[in-house]
Scaffold this motif. Structure first.
Motif, PDB file in Angstrom:
ATOM      1  N   PRO A   1       0.822  -1.209   0.000  1.00 15.91           N
ATOM      2  CA  PRO A   1       0.000   0.000   0.000  1.00 15.91           C
ATOM      3  C   PRO A   1       0.862   1.268   0.000  1.00 15.91           C
ATOM      4  CG  PRO A   1      -0.884  -1.595   1.544  1.00 15.91           C
ATOM      5  CD  PRO A   1       0.444  -2.139   1.091  1.00 15.91           C
ATOM      6  N   ALA A   2       0.481   2.228  -0.814  1.00 15.51           N
ATOM      7  CA  ALA A   2       1.244   3.470  -0.965  1.00 15.51           C
ATOM      8  C   ALA A   2       0.657   4.573  -0.096  1.00 15.51           C
ATOM      9  CB  ALA A   2       1.245   3.915  -2.418  1.00 15.51           C
ATOM     10  N   TYR A   3       1.542   5.504   0.278  1.00 12.95           N
ATOM     11  CA  TYR A   3       1.099   6.749   0.896  1.00 12.95           C
ATOM     12  C   TYR A   3       1.070   7.802  -0.204  1.00 12.95           C
ATOM     13  CZ  TYR A   3       0.994  11.012   3.674  1.00 12.95           C
ATOM     14  OH  TYR A   3       0.652  12.239   4.190  1.00 12.95           O
ATOM     15  N   SER A   4      -0.105   8.384  -0.439  1.00 16.43           N
ATOM     16  CA  SER A   4      -0.288   9.369  -1.502  1.00 16.43           C
ATOM     17  C   SER A   4      -0.484  10.742  -0.881  1.00 16.43           C
ATOM     18  CB  SER A   4      -1.491   9.015  -2.371  1.00 16.43           C
ATOM     19  OG  SER A   4      -1.326   7.747  -2.976  1.00 16.43           O
ATOM     20  N   LEU A   5       0.248  11.695  -1.395  1.00 17.29           N
ATOM     21  CA  LEU A   5       0.170  13.069  -0.901  1.00 17.29           C
ATOM     22  C   LEU A   5      -0.037  13.997  -2.080  1.00 17.29           C
ATOM     23  CD1 LEU A   5       0.581  15.206   1.409  1.00 17.29           C
ATOM     24  CD2 LEU A   5       3.019  15.169   0.820  1.00 17.29           C
ATOM     25  N   ALA A   6      -0.957  14.935  -1.936  1.00 18.61           N
ATOM     26  CA  ALA A   6      -1.188  15.960  -2.953  1.00 18.61           C
ATOM     27  C   ALA A   6      -1.044  17.333  -2.305  1.00 18.61           C
ATOM     28  CB  ALA A   6      -2.572  15.812  -3.575  1.00 18.61           C
ATOM     29  N   ILE A   7      -0.187  18.167  -2.880  1.00 19.40           N
ATOM     30  CA  ILE A   7      -0.066  19.572  -2.460  1.00 19.40           C
ATOM     31  C   ILE A   7      -0.756  20.402  -3.533  1.00 19.40           C
ATOM     32  CG2 ILE A   7       1.489  21.389  -1.693  1.00 19.40           C
ATOM     33  CD1 ILE A   7       1.852  18.859  -0.086  1.00 19.40           C
ATOM     34  N   VAL A   8      -1.842  21.068  -3.174  1.00 17.41           N
ATOM     35  CA  VAL A   8      -2.649  21.765  -4.170  1.00 17.41           C
ATOM     36  C   VAL A   8      -2.626  23.266  -3.904  1.00 17.41           C
ATOM     37  CG1 VAL A   8      -4.127  19.749  -4.483  1.00 17.41           C
ATOM     38  CG2 VAL A   8      -4.787  21.518  -2.836  1.00 17.41           C
ATOM     39  N   PRO A   9      -2.759  24.088  -4.969  1.00 17.17           N
ATOM     40  CA  PRO A   9      -2.737  25.543  -4.785  1.00 17.17           C
ATOM     41  C   PRO A   9      -3.881  26.021  -3.900  1.00 17.17           C
ATOM     42  CG  PRO A   9      -2.410  24.953  -7.097  1.00 17.17           C
ATOM     43  CD  PRO A   9      -2.821  23.710  -6.388  1.00 17.17           C
ATOM     44  N   GLY A  10      -3.583  26.982  -3.072  1.00 17.01           N
ATOM     45  CA  GLY A  10      -4.574  27.564  -2.179  1.00 17.01           C
ATOM     46  C   GLY A  10      -3.876  28.266  -1.031  1.00 17.01           C
TER      47      GLY A  10
END
Length: 969
Positions: free
Chosen positions: A464-473
């Motif tokens: 299982p992977a750890y998924s991270l998203a850094i999104v504008p805001g």
């Protein structure tokens, strides 16, 4: 880590690890030497084999261990009269208890603050000619490095032994408080960057609370605030005994000479407790985990990550190679599919961050603006899954291995520092019990099969992977609260009062400084000169330490050329050179470089456009053929131009999201005027309008105008003779015909706006630090001679760790991680510039202090004898250190050519320094380094900064926030 003016988390986080195989930790493995007669041979048509390259790498060494447990590794390399001193302590962030995160790194800073017999470690070392005097901390260890002239080795060993055995009596509450402030500003500086909180989130997501690798090396603000003198003493006593140390001496030294020296300085230090290795196995998540963070970033960045095996695990090298093929090589799967073919991303990477007890495996993607994030993520996952299923091809694996080994052959030049031969041997012993562990890893790398890589990838990346998203805001999380143990909401163990006075401490007997032997004058390499058939000049400095060659093809163009074109044209045109020629695609260019173990890169400085080739000597002929095709026959295909244009628009957005990038872009147009050659934005990107207007026709026209034989010169450094080199260069470039267009002329003498001293405040909300820049144009050009007095005066003021500005704002006040001033050296008008990132609530105080320091030099604070010795004798003694590598020699020759200096300039520099006295430096400072006519640019939170500017006798202009996604800059 004590480097100033660099990313705050370099050396204490994962930030620097997103790189291909040749730059990851395994890349430090083969730093060694190539013996005479071992250079692999290959004709022009057949590159040297991987087996030939690997077999040639060797770092001969001897070891001995003192009775107190100190182990010393000695490697002899007589190419220069210098010795790399590298000290590794077997203690790092993973050994920190709850409530004391960041302490190993804080202690590293304290180790430079003086000992019982040394008031300041940097002053005598720099005065003796030491370079790379530094330290760093990671999860596994703490290290200290310096490279000194051979005659200063006794001094370096005395210093290292004094802080190993005689430190605690000199550690005071004042020193602890000041270094606490420095480290906290190091943390703020890193947190203040776009995506600056990402690696906190990665470590939180991959490891449970209490896992030794979970918390960051920089730690949390609360834990740093809690550190006490009692903590300092306990940490030193428990971890800094000689039995927990590896000392590596590499360079102009041998074991018979080293043994009595090490015994003399370290032999009386008693053993300490053994550092306890905590269990820290890789973690398999029970199920996939996802997290989304909003931040002041221009594009969405996606991570897929897993924990992996220890660096000595049989799968470790295979995983590193596999991640390189996936997303590290220029021709990686992710690059080819996501960036080039389907254009769903503007940049990608994959890497293996290999540590002693585990690794972090990660792939990243910056989603192209306008692309549906879900579509891009799904494609990323498909490519990773397909690669796990099928593995690399034999050619991909061979290219990754060859590129990695080639990079390491280049690293053989360095004896010391963080990645030199001493560090390679020390890490092998520390982590694997074998200084020659690099040999084992290289042999594994050379023998890897695609099936082995596929098997390792399947074993580790199907978990299982750890998924991270850094999104504008808007940034909604606070870096000050991140990086700690992970359960700060529960009660921490009782802690001593961080300000409580410590009990009296018994100190050792006084020790005297050893003398420093004189050094010989610098023997700078001889420069041979020739000319190609078409008149292109050639300069060669032959150096045979490693079988590599650097070739630099330089054109009189650079960012300043954009004043005659459209902003951003020069850098964009250079970026397109590797994106396809009339006979090779971008993928074919990347693959051919990798097969050859070569690297072709193009860049623009202010005055010069350069294409640089790094090649293995055995593969020089085919590497030059590739370089010539890239330079002479770019296709500028419409599809490639459109793709690169979008990437550069994204890069511009990244710069506009960076506090330092915003300040740098603002400064040049203010000082020189936006329409002059030197008034172009220093990053060379231009603006959105100019980038959007870029076409294949405009780039082809710029190529014909600027990249032509009549404006070119070639400079070569490395393992090749002129007899062999000249025919190869003539075949590649000698028949290149000029288009006979009138030569463009950059108006370097264009009128410069009258100085208008003021403060320009660029509002960047939620910034824990302010970036302060200041500058003014000087009444001289780069080609005006006799500037050594000014350059040394600037070293006293702000160029270096011991400079007045850095010692005041960083070491005394603790408001900054590092301050620097510089004198630029273009062909045209020079300028004086300062950069000071400071905590936001001290912005106004910092500006006042900067002005005070400038105005006091020299009227109230002339150069003193210690400063004069440091910048004259220290520079003279340190000259051999400055030209250890081919790249350093190349840079020196190019600077001489650009500034009209003779080839023997550096050979005569010592005598120039000896002729200067304090009065000469004072006079140079009086004429050029005061605060008059300075313009300040501040990037910071206006609501915090603006009230602090009241009372500073300068008008203030406000620039509102830049919307990096939509606004024009």
């Amino acid at each position: 880590m004590r480097n100033i003016m660099i990313s705050a988390l370099l050396g204490v986080s994962l930030t620097a690890c997103a790189a291909p195989l040749a730059q990851n930790r395994v890349a430090q493995i083969p730093a060694g030497q190539i013996s005479a007669g071992q250079q692999p041979a290959a004709d022009a048509a057949q590159p040297a084999s991987l087996a030939q390259l690997v077999a040639a790498v060797d770092i001969p060494y001897q070891t001995f261990t003192l009775e107190n447990g100190l182990t010393t590794i000695v490697h002899t390399d007589r190419k220069a009269p210098i010795v790399g001193v590298t000290v590794y302590y077997r203690v790092g962030a993973k050994h920190e208890p709850r409530g004391r995160t960041g302490f190993a790194h804080l202690f590293e800073h304290l180790m430079f603050g003086g000992s019982e017999n040394v008031e300041n470690f940097d002053i005598p070392l720099e005065g003796a000619g030491s370079t790379s005097t530094n330290g760093s901390t990671d999860a596994d260890r703490t290290n200290y490095v310096e490279t000194v002239p051979t005659g200063a080795l006794d001094l370096a060993l005395f210093m290292e032994s004094d802080r190993m055995g005689h430190l605690l009596g000199a550690v005071t509450q004042d020193k602890l408080d000041k270094q606490r402030g420095v480290v906290q500003n190091e943390k703020r500086q890193g947190d203040n960057q776009p995506y600056g909180l990402a690696f906190y989130a990665l470590q939180d997501g991959l490891f449970p609370v209490g896992h030794p690798y979970r918390h960051s090396t920089i730690g949390s603000m609360a834990d740093l605030d809690a550190a006490s003198i009692a903590d300092v003493r306990a940490w030193f006593i428990d971890n800094y005994g000689p039995n927990n140390v590896v000392l590596a001496l590499s360079g102009d030294i041998d074991a018979d000479t080293a043994r009595p020296m090490v015994q003399r300085w370290f032999g009386a230090i008693p053993r300490g407790p053994e550092v306890v290795q905590k269990p820290a196995a890789p973690v398999t998540l029970p199920q996939p985990v996802s997290r989304e963070m909003t931040d002041q970033v221009p594009v969405t960045r996606i991570f897929r990550s897993w924990s992996g095996p220890a660096l000595t695990d049989p799968d470790s090298v295979a995983l590193d190679a596999g991640m390189s093929v996936l997303g590290g090589l220029a021709s990686s799967r992710l690059d080819n599919i996501l960036v080039r073919e389907e254009q769903l991303a503007v940049s990608v990477s994959a890497f293996a961050w290999r540590q002693e007890q585990l690794s972090v495996l990660a792939a990243t993607m910056d989603v192209k603006p306008g692309v549906d994030r879900g579509r891009a993520e799904a494609r990323l996952d498909e490519i990773i899954a397909d690669f796990i299923k099928t593995g690399p091809t034999a050619d991909e694996l061979r290219r990754a291995a060859t590129q990695g080994v080639s990079t390491q052959i280049g690293a053989l030049e360095q004896v010391g520092g963080f990645s030199g031969k001493g560090a390679t041997l020390a890490e092998g012993l520390l982590y694997a019990g074998n200084p020659a562990q690099y040999k084992t890893d290289l042999q594994l790398l050379a023998a890897l099969t695609p099936a082995q890589v596929q098997s390792a990838m399947s074993r580790w990346l199907t978990r299982p992977a750890y998924s991270l998203a850094i999104v504008p805001g808007e940034r909604t999380e606070d870096g000050a609260t991140m990086g700690g143990w992970g359960d700060e909401d529960t009660a921490a163990p009782p802690a001593p009062d961080a300000k409580a006075a410590p009990p009296a401490l018994k100190t050792g007997p006084a020790r005297a400084f050893p003398p420093v032997a004189p050094v010989a004058d610098l023997d700078f390499p001889t420069v041979e000169r020739a000319q190609l058939t078409n008149g292109i000049t050639v300069a060669l400095a032959r150096r045979t330490a490693v079988p590599k060659v650097l070739v630099s093809l330089n054109f009189d163009a650079g960012i300043a050329a954009d004043a005659l074109d459209t902003p951003g044209t020069q850098s964009t045109m250079l970026a397109l050179l590797e994106e396809g020629t009339t006979s090779r695609s971008a993928i074919e260019i990347a693959e051919e470089q990798e097969r050859l173990g070569a690297s072709v890169s193009a860049s623009a400085s202010l005055d010069t456009s350069s294409i640089t080739l790094s090649a293995l000597s055995a593969n020089l002929a085919p590497s030059l053929d590739l370089m010539a095709d890239v330079v002479r026959n770019p296709a500028f295909a419409e599809a490639d131009v459109a793709r690169v244009r979008d990437q550069r628009l994204a890069a511009l957005s990244q710069v506009l999201a960076s506090p330092r990038g915003l300040a740098s872009r603002a400064m040049a147009p203010i000082l020189f005027g936006p329409d002059t050659p030197y008034g172009q934005s220093s990053d060379g990107l231009g603006d959105r309008a100019s980038l959007a207007a870029t076409t294949s026709q405009s780039l082809r026209a710029a190529h014909g105008k600027w990249l032509r034989p009549s404006m070119a010169s070639i400079t070569v450094v490395g393992d090749v003779t002129m007899e062999r080199l000249l025919p190869l260069l003539d075949g590649a470039f000698g028949q290149w015909r000029d288009n006979r267009m009138a030569a463009p002329v950059k108006a370097r003498d264009a009128a410069i706006p009258a100085p208008r001293p003021r403060i320009v405040l660029i509002d960047r909300p939620n910034s824990p630090q302010s970036v302060i820049m200041a500058g003014r144009v000087l009444p001289m050009t780069g080609r005006d001679g006799d500037t050594e007095a000014l350059e040394l005066a600037n070293e006293v003021l702000g160029d270096g760790f011991l400079s007045r500005l850095n010692m005041n704002l960083r070491e005394d006040k603790g408001w900054s991680y590092g301050v620097r001033s510089m004198i630029t050296a273009p062909v045209g008008p020079r300028s004086f510039a300062m950069t000071a990132p400071v905590q936001s609530d001290r912005t106004g105080d910092a500006i006042r202090l900067l002005i005070e320091e400038l105005d006091a030099f020299p009227s109230g604070k002339p150069v003193d004898s210690q400063e004069l010795n440091r910048v004259t004798d220290g520079n003279i003694r340190g000259l051999p250190n400055r030209f250890e590598t081919n790249a350093q020699v190349l840079g020196a020759i190019l600077a001489n050519q650009r500034l009209g200096r003779p080839d023997n300039y550096y050979s005569t520099l010592a005598s120039r320094y000896r002729s200067l006295d304090a009065t000469a430096l004072d006079n140079a400072a009086r004429a050029n380094l005061g605060s008059k006519d300075l313009t300040f640019v501040i990037v910071g939170d206006r609501s915090v900064v603006e009230p602090q500017l009241a009372g500073i006798n300068l008008p203030v202009e406000i620039i509102m926030p830049v919307d990096s996604n939509t606004a024009d800059d």
